[in-house]
Design an enzyme around this catalytic site. Structure first.
Site, PDB file in Angstrom:
ATOM      1  NE  ARG A   1      73.315  89.931  69.269  1.00 52.36           N
ATOM      2  CZ  ARG A   1      73.352  89.420  70.339  1.00 52.36           C
ATOM      3  NH1 ARG A   1      72.902  87.989  70.402  1.00 52.36           N
ATOM      4  NH2 ARG A   1      73.657  89.986  71.419  1.00 52.36           N
TER       5      ARG A   1
ATOM      6  CB  SER B   1      73.135  86.538  78.598  1.00 48.94           C
ATOM      7  OG  SER B   1      73.255  85.806  77.874  1.00 48.94           O
TER       8      SER B   1
ATOM      9  CD  GLU C   1      76.220  84.365  78.661  1.00 51.38           C
ATOM     10  OE1 GLU C   1      75.557  84.633  77.729  1.00 51.38           O
ATOM     11  OE2 GLU C   1      77.375  84.844  78.554  1.00 51.38           O
TER      12      GLU C   1
ATOM     13  CG  ASP D   1      74.315  93.369  70.962  1.00 48.87           C
ATOM     14  OD1 ASP D   1      73.645  92.767  69.705  1.00 48.87           O
ATOM     15  OD2 ASP D   1      74.447  92.802  72.004  1.00 48.87           O
TER      16      ASP D   1
ATOM     17  CG  ASN E   1      77.341  89.146  71.706  1.00 49.32           C
ATOM     18  OD1 ASN E   1      77.367  88.800  73.053  1.00 49.32           O
ATOM     19  ND2 ASN E   1      76.901  90.191  71.243  1.00 49.32           N
TER      20      ASN E   1
ATOM     21  N   GLY F   1      73.341  83.475  71.048  1.00 53.36           N
ATOM     22  CA  GLY F   1      72.440  82.452  71.222  1.00 53.36           C
ATOM     23  C   GLY F   1      71.720  82.177  70.069  1.00 53.36           C
TER      24      GLY F   1
ATOM     25  CE1 TYR G   1      69.387  84.362  75.462  1.00 55.84           C
ATOM     26  CE2 TYR G   1      69.861  85.674  77.347  1.00 55.84           C
ATOM     27  CZ  TYR G   1      70.178  84.990  76.186  1.00 55.84           C
ATOM     28  OH  TYR G   1      71.534  85.166  75.653  1.00 55.84           O
TER      29      TYR G   1
ATOM     30  CD  GLU H   1      77.825  92.852  74.729  1.00 52.13           C
ATOM     31  OE1 GLU H   1      78.359  91.702  74.991  1.00 52.13           O
ATOM     32  OE2 GLU H   1      76.714  93.467  75.469  1.00 52.13           O
TER      33      GLU H   1
END
Length: 313
Positions: free
Chosen positions: A262, A157, A29, A264, A279, A283, A223, A277
């Site tokens: 974050r 990602s 990443e 999800d 994070n 990003g 992205y 998950e």
């Protein structure tokens, strides 16, 4: 939460000191991290915060020491930056840093153990199986409802992920995922809406609903693609939105995370929520979700960056 607003007081500037923005790294990443780090640097320039960008490579410890920083803004994604290793280095060097500590970072990076923890504390997450080269592919599919997501347990990602519905596809997807990480899981496919909930200073920010025409919300949709749809307000009832925010915050704190991150989440057709998950260094690019949620909360990008930094004091 009391977000930091511009202009920044001299007192806060003095407390923050010289900030090292740790970006790049050596994981898969790296490219995303360079974009995120560039955006963070631009925000610090706007705020007038003394800083230095540090592209973390094989001489990370020497480079960090040479930069003579007072604290670190970790915007490294993936292995080596988001998995507790960099957090351990900074603790050893006695340098404060943004985000979660060593243990929480390491745990959150491991999707398998995070799911096991959530199951242990009674938080909903899709059924799953651990895969290996001797797995009975037909049985795995049957046990998990006939269609699954295959994931490397320690990648981010959406790298190495695949959506499959045949035994042949499952075996092939395992081989790809295993090339990224030795630990691979298959997760029951939840058909419905995908949400993400940013956490900032112990507050769940407005959830975002994600829509893509891709097979799933993959790397390209995250992205590169310009047709991914980010819906905020997310279009569910106030009661269900509150339930979603409470679930995300419980998931975040159960892993021991702090500062920012974050979570999800998938929802089925009946709006039952399932955790995917967490994070710990999400990003911060032009396509990224935490800045979108912060904007819905009334924060500019620079104010978001400053609030994350304040949490490290």
């Amino acid at each position: 939460m009391q977000p930091v607003k511009l202009p920044v007081s001299n007192d806060l500037k003095e407390k923050l000191g010289r900030v090292g923005v740790l970006l790049g790294g050596t994981s898969s990443e790296r490219g995303v991290s360079l974009q995120s780090g560039g955006a963070v640097v631009a925000a610090l320039v706007e705020a007038g915060i003394e800083h230095v960008a540090i592209d973390v490579g094989t001489n990370a410890i020497a480079d960090i020491q040479a930069a003579e920083i007072d604290r670190a803004f970790i915007i490294l994604h993936g292995v080596g930056g988001e998995d507790g290793r960099m957090q351990a280095v900074l603790e050893y060097l006695n340098i404060p840093f943004t985000g979660s500590g060593v243990q929480a970072s390491a745990l959150a990076m491991d999707k398998l153990r995070t799911k096991q923890l959530w199951r242990g504390v009674g938080l909903s997450t899709p059924d799953f199986a651990v895969l290996n080269k001797n797995s009975d592919w037909e049985k795995v599919l049957a046990d998990l409802g006939g269609e699954v997501m295959v994931k490397p347990a320690n990648e981010g990602s959406s790298i190495g992920m695949a959506r499959v519905k045949t035994a042949t596809e499952l075996e092939a997807a395992f081989s790809v995922a295993e090339s990224y990480d030795g630990s691979v899981i298959a997760e029951r496919l939840i058909v419905g809406s995908e949400f993400t909930v940013a956490i900032l200073d112990d507050e769940a920010l407005p959830p975002i609903r994600l829509e893509t025409d891709h097979n799933f919300y993959d790397f390209d949709a995250k992205y590169i693609a310009e047709d991914t749809r980010y819906i905020c307000p997310c279009g569910i009832s106030a009661e269900k939105e509150q339930e979603l925010k409470e679930l995300a915050l419980a998931a975040f704190t159960s892993v021991g995370c702090k500062g920012w991150g974050r979570v999800d989440v998938m929802a089925d057709k009946d709006l039952n929520f399932y955790l995917l998950e967490v994070n710990t260094a999400p990003g911060m690019t032009s396509h990224s979700l935490v800045p979108m949620a912060a904007k819905a909360r009334g924060l500019t990008f620079s104010e978001l960056v400053l609030t994350i930094l304040r949490c490290s004091l």
